[in-house]
Design a protein around this motif. Sequence first.
Motif, PDB file in Angstrom:
ATOM      1  N   GLY A 163      52.534  49.182  40.469  1.00  8.16           N
ATOM      2  CA  GLY A 163      52.422  48.309  40.412  1.00  8.16           C
ATOM      3  C   GLY A 163      52.199  46.739  40.521  1.00  8.16           C
ATOM      4  O   GLY A 163      50.646  47.406  39.328  1.00  8.16           O
ATOM      5  N   LEU A 164      51.436  45.593  41.035  1.00  7.82           N
ATOM      6  CA  LEU A 164      50.847  44.813  40.605  1.00  7.82           C
ATOM      7  C   LEU A 164      49.534  44.864  41.911  1.00  7.82           C
ATOM      8  O   LEU A 164      50.265  44.964  43.120  1.00  7.82           O
ATOM      9  N   VAL A 165      48.873  44.872  41.743  1.00  3.12           N
ATOM     10  CA  VAL A 165      47.142  44.573  42.718  1.00  3.12           C
ATOM     11  C   VAL A 165      47.425  43.117  43.077  1.00  3.12           C
ATOM     12  O   VAL A 165      47.021  42.591  44.225  1.00  3.12           O
ATOM     13  N   GLY A 166      46.851  42.826  41.390  1.00  2.00           N
ATOM     14  CA  GLY A 166      45.923  41.061  41.876  1.00  2.00           C
ATOM     15  C   GLY A 166      45.493  40.378  40.323  1.00  2.00           C
ATOM     16  O   GLY A 166      46.155  40.944  39.467  1.00  2.00           O
ATOM     17  N   ARG A 167      44.532  39.900  40.435  1.00  2.00           N
ATOM     18  CA  ARG A 167      43.964  39.433  39.001  1.00  2.00           C
ATOM     19  C   ARG A 167      42.213  38.792  38.910  1.00  2.00           C
ATOM     20  O   ARG A 167      42.020  39.062  40.465  1.00  2.00           O
ATOM     21  N   VAL A 168      41.894  39.381  37.844  1.00  2.00           N
ATOM     22  CA  VAL A 168      40.405  39.024  38.217  1.00  2.00           C
ATOM     23  C   VAL A 168      40.233  37.518  38.874  1.00  2.00           C
ATOM     24  O   VAL A 168      41.108  36.238  38.380  1.00  2.00           O
ATOM     25  N   THR A 169      39.490  37.033  39.565  1.00  2.00           N
ATOM     26  CA  THR A 169      38.992  36.161  40.182  1.00  2.00           C
ATOM     27  C   THR A 169      37.519  35.318  40.183  1.00  2.00           C
ATOM     28  O   THR A 169      36.848  34.167  39.315  1.00  2.00           O
ATOM     29  N   ALA A 170      36.729  36.303  38.745  1.00  2.00           N
ATOM     30  CA  ALA A 170      35.128  36.272  39.010  1.00  2.00           C
ATOM     31  C   ALA A 170      34.932  37.113  38.137  1.00  2.00           C
ATOM     32  O   ALA A 170      35.491  38.115  37.901  1.00  2.00           O
ATOM     33  N   THR A 171      33.566  36.897  37.203  1.00  2.00           N
ATOM     34  CA  THR A 171      33.314  37.832  36.514  1.00  2.00           C
ATOM     35  C   THR A 171      31.722  37.617  36.457  1.00  2.00           C
ATOM     36  O   THR A 171      31.226  36.394  36.678  1.00  2.00           O
ATOM     37  N   GLY A 172      30.940  39.027  36.575  1.00  2.00           N
ATOM     38  CA  GLY A 172      29.927  38.999  35.884  1.00  2.00           C
ATOM     39  C   GLY A 172      29.544  39.583  34.456  1.00  2.00           C
ATOM     40  O   GLY A 172      31.025  39.909  33.276  1.00  2.00           O
ATOM     41  N   PRO A 173      27.852  39.785  33.464  1.00  2.00           N
ATOM     42  CA  PRO A 173      28.169  40.702  33.016  1.00  2.00           C
ATOM     43  C   PRO A 173      28.523  42.171  32.711  1.00  2.00           C
ATOM     44  O   PRO A 173      29.065  42.555  32.526  1.00  2.00           O
ATOM     45  N   ASN A 174      28.512  43.053  34.299  1.00  2.00           N
ATOM     46  CA  ASN A 174      29.086  44.351  34.114  1.00  2.00           C
ATOM     47  C   ASN A 174      29.731  44.313  35.850  1.00  2.00           C
ATOM     48  O   ASN A 174      30.065  45.584  36.015  1.00  2.00           O
ATOM     49  N   TRP A 175      30.851  43.375  35.937  1.00  2.00           N
ATOM     50  CA  TRP A 175      31.109  43.691  37.329  1.00  2.00           C
ATOM     51  C   TRP A 175      32.667  42.325  37.024  1.00  2.00           C
ATOM     52  O   TRP A 175      32.122  41.391  36.693  1.00  2.00           O
ATOM     53  N   SER A 176      33.541  42.315  38.270  1.00  2.00           N
ATOM     54  CA  SER A 176      34.328  41.424  38.677  1.00  2.00           C
ATOM     55  C   SER A 176      34.921  41.421  39.530  1.00  2.00           C
ATOM     56  O   SER A 176      35.218  42.681  39.697  1.00  2.00           O
ATOM     57  N   ARG A 177      35.684  40.256  40.025  1.00  2.00           N
ATOM     58  CA  ARG A 177      36.058  40.325  40.797  1.00  2.00           C
ATOM     59  C   ARG A 177      37.345  40.337  41.583  1.00  2.00           C
ATOM     60  O   ARG A 177      37.980  39.778  40.616  1.00  2.00           O
ATOM     61  N   VAL A 178      38.430  40.601  42.033  1.00  2.00           N
ATOM     62  CA  VAL A 178      39.754  40.841  41.851  1.00  2.00           C
ATOM     63  C   VAL A 178      40.258  40.213  43.112  1.00  2.00           C
ATOM     64  O   VAL A 178      40.153  40.895  44.200  1.00  2.00           O
ATOM     65  N   THR A 179      40.777  39.573  43.021  1.00  2.00           N
ATOM     66  CA  THR A 179      41.603  39.206  44.897  1.00  2.00           C
ATOM     67  C   THR A 179      43.382  39.716  44.261  1.00  2.00           C
ATOM     68  O   THR A 179      43.874  39.566  43.298  1.00  2.00           O
ATOM     69  N   SER A 180      43.757  40.590  44.985  1.00  2.00           N
ATOM     70  CA  SER A 180      44.954  41.541  45.809  1.00  2.00           C
ATOM     71  C   SER A 180      46.020  40.217  45.929  1.00  2.00           C
ATOM     72  O   SER A 180      45.950  38.934  46.786  1.00  2.00           O
ATOM     73  N   ILE A 181      46.712  40.540  45.575  1.00  2.00           N
ATOM     74  CA  ILE A 181      47.962  39.656  46.065  1.00  2.00           C
ATOM     75  C   ILE A 181      48.883  39.867  47.657  1.00  2.00           C
ATOM     76  O   ILE A 181      49.515  38.730  48.450  1.00  2.00           O
ATOM     77  N   ILE A 182      47.605  40.755  48.326  1.00  2.00           N
ATOM     78  CA  ILE A 182      48.375  40.888  49.647  1.00  2.00           C
ATOM     79  C   ILE A 182      46.720  39.883  50.404  1.00  2.00           C
ATOM     80  O   ILE A 182      46.927  40.193  51.631  1.00  2.00           O
ATOM     81  N   SER A 183      46.127  39.039  49.428  1.00  2.00           N
ATOM     82  CA  SER A 183      45.275  38.321  50.614  1.00  2.00           C
ATOM     83  C   SER A 183      46.196  37.514  50.970  1.00  2.00           C
ATOM     84  O   SER A 183      46.402  37.072  50.334  1.00  2.00           O
ATOM     85  N   ASP A 184      45.441  36.492  52.485  1.00  2.00           N
ATOM     86  CA  ASP A 184      45.863  35.586  52.712  1.00  2.00           C
ATOM     87  C   ASP A 184      46.560  34.466  51.996  1.00  2.00           C
ATOM     88  O   ASP A 184      47.142  33.422  51.951  1.00  2.00           O
ATOM     89  N   ASN A 185      45.141  34.590  50.886  1.00  2.00           N
ATOM     90  CA  ASN A 185      44.970  32.943  50.064  1.00  2.00           C
ATOM     91  C   ASN A 185      46.125  32.741  49.022  1.00  2.00           C
ATOM     92  O   ASN A 185      45.725  31.978  47.595  1.00  2.00           O
ATOM     93  N   SER A 186      46.624  34.383  48.665  1.00  2.00           N
ATOM     94  CA  SER A 186      47.666  34.657  47.381  1.00  2.00           C
ATOM     95  C   SER A 186      48.645  33.963  47.772  1.00  2.00           C
ATOM     96  O   SER A 186      49.233  34.202  48.208  1.00  2.00           O
ATOM     97  N   ASN A 187      49.306  33.668  46.163  1.00  2.00           N
ATOM     98  CA  ASN A 187      50.382  32.964  45.791  1.00  2.00           C
ATOM     99  C   ASN A 187      51.028  33.778  44.381  1.00  2.00           C
ATOM    100  O   ASN A 187      50.877  33.124  43.601  1.00  2.00           O
TER     101      ASN A 187
END
Length: 293
Positions: A163-187
Amino acid sequence: MSPIVKRKGERFTLPSKYLLFILTILCIFLMLLTFGTNVFNKPLNSAVGYVVVPFQQGISKAGEWLSGRSEELVQIRALLDENARLKEEVATLTEENTLLQQDKYELNELRELLELDEQYSEFEKTGARIISRDSGNWYSSFIIDKGSEDGIVEDMNVIAGGGLVGRVTATGPNWSRVTSIISDNSNVSAMTLATGDNLIVSGDLHAMTDGVISFSKLVDSKNVVVEGDKIVTSDISDKYLPNILIGYIHTINIDNNNLTKSGYITPAVDFEHLSEVLIITDLKQVVAEEEEE
């Protein structure tokens, strides 16, 4: 009485009485010597019995004890060597077992990702490995090993474990941050798969201690939504692609306004154990524009 005079040419002879006397004296001397020897040998033999024999016995016992200890030391050394060898074998087998378990876990996870890839075959995807996460027991926010150089951009959807984990919220050249749907600020704008009724799924790390996240604003005027129903992303979500499984309704409560319902959802993804994810490289905005065209 004239003295005995040895004449020239005559053999010397000792009278018998003198010879008998000499032999008698010699016998008496030998008897005394033998008697004296026996008398003096008895205390000497006793002394030897009391001193030498116990000493010899002690030496013999000490020799036997040392011989026994020597054999025991040889056996102990052999056992220590065997123990060291067995410890090395156990360490090697433990390491091999750990690697096998890890390989089995990764294989199972890759199989799940393959099944997930086939389930959402209409989307383009790429795999990524999680390299770090925020503190806590849950993967509410984490870093993956793919970035802008790999074509990753913000708002790409991330899936794993069915199922759904979340979405990419920030990126770098060789990395990315993922914020998941369980985070308090996720809707997430979602809907029930069976009826198509809309609702909002909100992250709730406090509720995740019970393995659930919250939902609200469910319009179920016909009262047909029940516990266990599947919840998926809705068509009207501005960031999430449609029909991606979020989880299953755990509990339903009627709100005070008697118009909407709220409750909790059990996520489809195990947010306590994640290591590999799939990134859907199709963006919702792009897909929506292509559908309009």
